[in-house]
Design an enzyme around this catalytic site. Structure first.
Site, PDB file in Angstrom:
ATOM      1  N   ASN A 145     -21.772 -63.487  30.544  1.00  0.00           N
ATOM      2  CA  ASN A 145     -23.420 -63.369  30.712  1.00  0.00           C
ATOM      3  C   ASN A 145     -24.044 -63.377  31.668  1.00  0.00           C
ATOM      4  O   ASN A 145     -23.835 -63.772  33.196  1.00  0.00           O
ATOM      5  CB  ASN A 145     -23.487 -65.131  30.669  1.00  0.00           C
ATOM      6  CG  ASN A 145     -23.510 -64.456  29.278  1.00  0.00           C
ATOM      7  OD1 ASN A 145     -25.158 -64.161  28.808  1.00  0.00           O
ATOM      8  ND2 ASN A 145     -23.707 -66.052  28.582  1.00  0.00           N
ATOM      9  N   HIS A 194      -9.626 -83.245  27.143  1.00  0.00           N
ATOM     10  CA  HIS A 194     -10.518 -83.225  26.707  1.00  0.00           C
ATOM     11  C   HIS A 194     -10.919 -81.458  25.998  1.00  0.00           C
ATOM     12  O   HIS A 194     -11.362 -81.213  27.051  1.00  0.00           O
ATOM     13  CB  HIS A 194     -11.189 -83.905  26.893  1.00  0.00           C
ATOM     14  CG  HIS A 194     -11.202 -85.343  26.723  1.00  0.00           C
ATOM     15  ND1 HIS A 194     -11.978 -86.679  27.433  1.00  0.00           N
ATOM     16  CD2 HIS A 194     -10.572 -86.309  25.527  1.00  0.00           C
ATOM     17  CE1 HIS A 194     -11.241 -87.381  26.926  1.00  0.00           C
ATOM     18  NE2 HIS A 194     -10.290 -87.562  26.413  1.00  0.00           N
ATOM     19  N   HIS A 198     -11.988 -77.911  33.599  1.00  0.00           N
ATOM     20  CA  HIS A 198     -11.445 -76.330  33.171  1.00  0.00           C
ATOM     21  C   HIS A 198     -12.596 -75.266  33.057  1.00  0.00           C
ATOM     22  O   HIS A 198     -13.373 -76.143  31.871  1.00  0.00           O
ATOM     23  CB  HIS A 198     -10.444 -75.796  32.388  1.00  0.00           C
ATOM     24  CG  HIS A 198      -9.140 -76.084  33.511  1.00  0.00           C
ATOM     25  ND1 HIS A 198      -7.848 -75.058  33.294  1.00  0.00           N
ATOM     26  CD2 HIS A 198      -8.896 -77.281  34.077  1.00  0.00           C
ATOM     27  CE1 HIS A 198      -7.055 -75.733  33.802  1.00  0.00           C
ATOM     28  NE2 HIS A 198      -6.761 -76.442  34.196  1.00  0.00           N
ATOM     29  N   GLU A 199     -12.643 -74.263  33.237  1.00  0.00           N
ATOM     30  CA  GLU A 199     -14.512 -73.797  33.245  1.00  0.00           C
ATOM     31  C   GLU A 199     -15.373 -74.309  33.371  1.00  0.00           C
ATOM     32  O   GLU A 199     -16.849 -73.962  32.529  1.00  0.00           O
ATOM     33  CB  GLU A 199     -14.106 -73.562  30.980  1.00  0.00           C
ATOM     34  CG  GLU A 199     -13.515 -72.336  30.808  1.00  0.00           C
ATOM     35  CD  GLU A 199     -11.526 -73.658  30.397  1.00  0.00           C
ATOM     36  OE1 GLU A 199     -10.777 -73.004  31.119  1.00  0.00           O
ATOM     37  OE2 GLU A 199     -12.320 -74.300  30.284  1.00  0.00           O
ATOM     38  N   GLU A 232     -10.483 -75.970  37.893  1.00  0.00           N
ATOM     39  CA  GLU A 232     -10.052 -74.302  37.717  1.00  0.00           C
ATOM     40  C   GLU A 232     -11.027 -73.142  38.085  1.00  0.00           C
ATOM     41  O   GLU A 232     -11.074 -72.902  39.154  1.00  0.00           O
ATOM     42  CB  GLU A 232      -9.657 -74.395  36.333  1.00  0.00           C
ATOM     43  CG  GLU A 232      -8.893 -73.215  36.268  1.00  0.00           C
ATOM     44  CD  GLU A 232      -9.092 -72.766  34.093  1.00  0.00           C
ATOM     45  OE1 GLU A 232      -7.998 -72.317  33.970  1.00  0.00           O
ATOM     46  OE2 GLU A 232      -9.769 -72.847  32.977  1.00  0.00           O
ATOM     47  N   GLU A 286      -2.324 -69.035  34.141  1.00  0.00           N
ATOM     48  CA  GLU A 286      -2.449 -69.024  33.042  1.00  0.00           C
ATOM     49  C   GLU A 286      -2.862 -67.453  32.643  1.00  0.00           C
ATOM     50  O   GLU A 286      -1.928 -66.991  31.526  1.00  0.00           O
ATOM     51  CB  GLU A 286      -3.203 -69.820  32.174  1.00  0.00           C
ATOM     52  CG  GLU A 286      -4.800 -69.317  32.719  1.00  0.00           C
ATOM     53  CD  GLU A 286      -5.631 -70.388  31.905  1.00  0.00           C
ATOM     54  OE1 GLU A 286      -5.437 -71.502  32.235  1.00  0.00           O
ATOM     55  OE2 GLU A 286      -6.915 -69.987  31.772  1.00  0.00           O
TER      56      GLU A 286
HETATM   57  C1  NOJ Z   1      -8.470 -73.165  29.029  1.00  0.00           C
HETATM   58  C2  NOJ Z   1      -7.302 -73.253  30.146  1.00  0.00           C
HETATM   59  O1  NOJ Z   1      -7.824 -72.975  31.334  1.00  0.00           O
HETATM   60  C3  NOJ Z   1      -6.242 -73.897  29.639  1.00  0.00           C
HETATM   61  O2  NOJ Z   1      -5.592 -74.503  30.780  1.00  0.00           O
HETATM   62  C4  NOJ Z   1      -6.322 -74.382  28.443  1.00  0.00           C
HETATM   63  O3  NOJ Z   1      -4.718 -74.597  27.880  1.00  0.00           O
HETATM   64  C5  NOJ Z   1      -7.117 -74.030  26.942  1.00  0.00           C
HETATM   65  N1  NOJ Z   1      -8.029 -73.418  27.672  1.00  0.00           N
HETATM   66  C6  NOJ Z   1      -7.067 -75.090  26.218  1.00  0.00           C
HETATM   67  O4  NOJ Z   1      -8.183 -75.833  26.467  1.00  0.00           O
HETATM   68 CA    CA Z   2      -9.100 -70.630  31.781  1.00  0.00          CA
END
Ligand code: NOJ
Ligand code: CA
Length: 700
Positions: A195, A411, A480-481, A499, A505
């Site tokens: 966005n 989670h 994360h996110e 993260e 990744e």
């Molecule tokens: C994104 C995360 O950064 C990653 O570490 C995770 O495995 C996947 N989402 C699934 O939750």
């Molecule tokens: Ca991620």
């Protein structure tokens, strides 16, 4: 040891318009004045303009603005000094020393209102924030936009990612400020939720370098009950304007007095190394109010995780595409044969963790719902309680306990945040019951409440609620996110990592992260706090798993090792499959030995986008560790060992071989052991996108 003193002066001379303060070491001066009733500040470093005269102010939706028509009511100055001890981190003592200027402004609109602007000037830069005290003519108010300006002195070199309300998972572009084009910089199809407010909006932490070699970092500190800030580049004036993340109806923040905004931070130095050593952002955050922190422990972990990213395992148990949590009978679902989070596999990981002294094991895909978790913007996704039929949570929690290993909970909320809010207490109770002490949360996808953004005020409050609630259950959080960090781990030391940037990744399933990526991250994302980057990938090329794959980690193995020293996190993963570590036991030894908590940190050499060399001393021993990384260019370095505490050390060095190369020969490395002296200069040779990791044990 903790001490401080506070000197307060109040100047009640209403006619005194211009104000100046100096940093404790006198290198910086900050100037404040009113110009036509508008607040204006400027910042000099060694008498050189860093921020030219820049206006400050805030627009409200429903009431007169806090932009102009001001007079100075009162000016307070004070000095502060303390040494404080973080519970975990890069050093055991942090000095917090600043000179403060607090300007109380009043406005007749038509009745009198008060706004306070506070500046804190440190030896490494400036913080400022707005304060709305409780007052008769201001109670509830809605912020339309913040107008903090950063007028820079020229067309600086800029390390930027696009401003995006929902993602920071971009690679960096290095360009002149005048060349910023966020639309081009966002040309990725591997980012789930994008966005962009427009082509001139970019994210903080923002790293800049002037033509005369001054480094400037702009970010924010203590982001609470307010949206995240981006900056809009005004190319004609080389100036930056704050822009706040909007909510579902376009407003920025719903507030009530008394309220203080987050700090805006400007870290400045003529040495790149000092930017990385700065603790200004942490110092601008409040000390923790947690009474007991003994349960918060830095940790190294492995996990059932990389397998899903390289495609040899799945999160899901079956292959279904209509999962209704309320009606499905999981015992009747046919397993797909790829499920990673099985009892057997988890046992194997627990055994491996116990054998090599890892604290914990992350298990993703343990809970029902992964068949259909993604892309539906649906309310009911996961319940965070029900394991798949092949994951025996009770057995595994007992087994982990026997082996003195902790399981890390996962989670994934799928960005259905209302769902998570409803279920969080039960989910944390389940964790307590089975001995999980940390949770990795995730927010993949567009947010529910629909229309909210990952960075909007509602979500900022959600992230804060999670760490506050987690504390009640003695749980540590790795988000994360989530929003990027702003030093809040001083206040919430259980928010151990996030993260909130492009992690390792991406190398598994996209064009990935270019060789320079990790030489920029410490100057940007890490300025706000630890990142769960997940280093330690040994099997570099992905055609090992899928012959047709062209993807790879843009690195040598030695560089992956060096990242454990260069990228600081108290929660650090050895991210590769355990089978791959068994293939390279000698290199793996470095990951086994490297600590995650340090008493001292010295940034030896650094240049954003090019290279970083950092030395750190273990908090629990007298060992020193060094990590050196480079970008796509091979580089030679002379590293003086004079930072060492003792005279003589046994050095184990993990380095690139003469023919190592991230493209042609990424998995080649050499390990050497020898005795070195503090007076020596080490010669390091780094391959293209290579690195070097060193362990130094003192000798009597
Ligand atoms: C994104 C995360 O950064 C990653 O570490 C995770 O495995 C996947 N989402 C699934 O939750
Ligand atoms: Ca991620």
């Amino acid at each position: 040891m903790r001490y401080y003193f506070l000197l307060l002066f109040t100047i009640n001379i209403l006619t005194l318009n211009a104000q100046q303060i100096f940093s404790p070491d006198k290198k910086f001066d900050l100037n404040f004045k009113l110009v036509d009733g508008k607040p204006v500040y400027s910042l000099n470093f060694n008498k050189q303009a860093i921020i030219k005269e820049s206006t400050l102010g805030i627009d409200l939706t429903d009431q007169p603005d806090f932009i102009d028509g001001f007079t100075i009511e009162k000016i307070d100055t004070s000095t502060f000094f303390e040494n404080w001890n973080p519970f975990w981190g890069e050093q055991s003592v942090i000095t917090n020393n600043y000179r403060e200027l607090k300007v109380t402004l009043s406005q007749q609109v038509p009745d009198k209102r008060i706004l306070i602007i506070t500046f804190r000037l440190f030896n490494d830069g400036l913080g400022f924030r707005y304060e709305f005290p409780q007052q008769n003519n201001l109670n509830y108010f809605v912020v339309k936009e913040e107008h903090s300006t950063f007028a820079l002195s020229g067309d600086h070199k800029t390390f930027w990612i696009p401003g995006d309300y929902d993602s920071q998972e971009y690679t960096y572009t290095t360009s002149l400020l005048s060349e910023v084009d966020a639309t081009k910089g966002a040309n990725f199809d591997d980012i789930v939720t994008k966005n962009l407010p427009g082509a001139s909006y970019i994210q903080t932490p923002l790293m800049l370098k002037t033509n005369d070699g001054i480094y400037i970092n702009i970010h924010e500190a203590s982001l609470l009950n307010y949206p995240a800030m981006y900056v809009r580049v005004d190319k004609n004036n080389f100036s930056l304007q704050s822009h706040l993340c909007p909510d579902a109806v376009g407003n920025k923040a719903y507030l009530q007095t008394p309220f203080t905004t987050p700090w805006r931070s400007i870290v400045v130095s003529d040495k790149a190394e000092n930017i990385l050593e700065s603790k200004l952002i942490l110092n601008l955050n409040e000390p923790t109010k947690f009474k007991d922190v003994s349960w918060i422990k830095p940790q190294k972990y492995i996990g059932i995780w990389w397998g899903m990213h390289v495609g040899t395992m799945s999160w899901n148990y079956g292959d279904l595409n209509n999962v209704n949590l309320k009606t499905i009978d999981w015992s009747k679902v046919k397993p797909n044969g790829m499920h990673g989070a099985t009892t057997e596999n988890t046992k194997r990981y627990i055994d491996f963790a116990a054998k090599y002294g890892f604290n914990s094991v992350l298990v993703e895909g343990w809970n029902v719902g992964w068949e259909d978790w993604f892309g539906k913007w649906k309310e009911e996704v996961f319940d965070f309680l029900t394991p798949y039929p092949d994951f025996d949570i009770e057995y595994l929690s007992n087994y982990a306990k026997e082996k003195n290993v902790k399981l890390i909970m996962h989670h994934e909320t799928s960005a259905s945040v209302t769902n998570y809010e409803r279920r969080m207490d039960d989910a944390f109770k389940l964790m307590n019951k089975y001995g999980y002490e940390s949770v990795k949360t995730g927010y993949v996808g567009p947010i529910i409440p629909r229309g909210e953004h990952h960075d909007s005020q509602w979500m900022i409050n959600h992230f804060t609620r999670v760490v506050e609630k987690a504390e009640k259950y003695n749980i540590c959080v790795d988000s994360h996110e989530s929003v990027r960090l702003t030093g809040l781990h001083r206040t919430y030391p259980n928010w151990m990592a996030a993260e909130a940037a492009r992690g390792n990744e991406f190398n598994a399933w996209s064009n990935g992260n270019p060789p320079e990526h990790e030489t920029i991250l410490p100057f940007t994302r890490f300025m706000g706090g630890p990142m769960d980057y997940t280093p330690g990938i040994f099997q570099i090329k992905m055609d090992y798993y899928k012959p047709e794959s062209k993807y790879q980690v843009h690195t040598t193995i030695a560089k992956q090792l060096a990242l454990y020293v260069v990228l600081y996190s108290p929660l650090q993963m050895a991210a590769d499959l355990i089978e791959n570590y068994e293939r390279f036991p000698d290199a793996f030894q470095f990951i086994v030995d490297v600590p995650v908590d340090w008493s001292e940190t010295k940034v030896l050499q650094a240049e954003p986008g090019d290279y970083i060399i950092i030395a750190r001393k273990d908090k629990n021993s007298d060992n020193w560790f060094v990590g050196a990384i480079t970008d796509e260019q091979a580089r030679d370095f002379d590293v003086k060992l004079d930072f060492l505490s003792a005279d003589k050390y046994e050095m184990t060095i993990y380095k690139d071989a003469p023919d190592s190369d991230w493209e042609k020969n990424p998995m080649k490395y050499e390990i050497e052991k020898k005795i070195v002296k503090k007076s020596e200069v080490l010669k390091l040779k780094l391959a293209r996108s290579g690195g070097c990791a060193i362990m130094l044990k003192p000798l009597k």
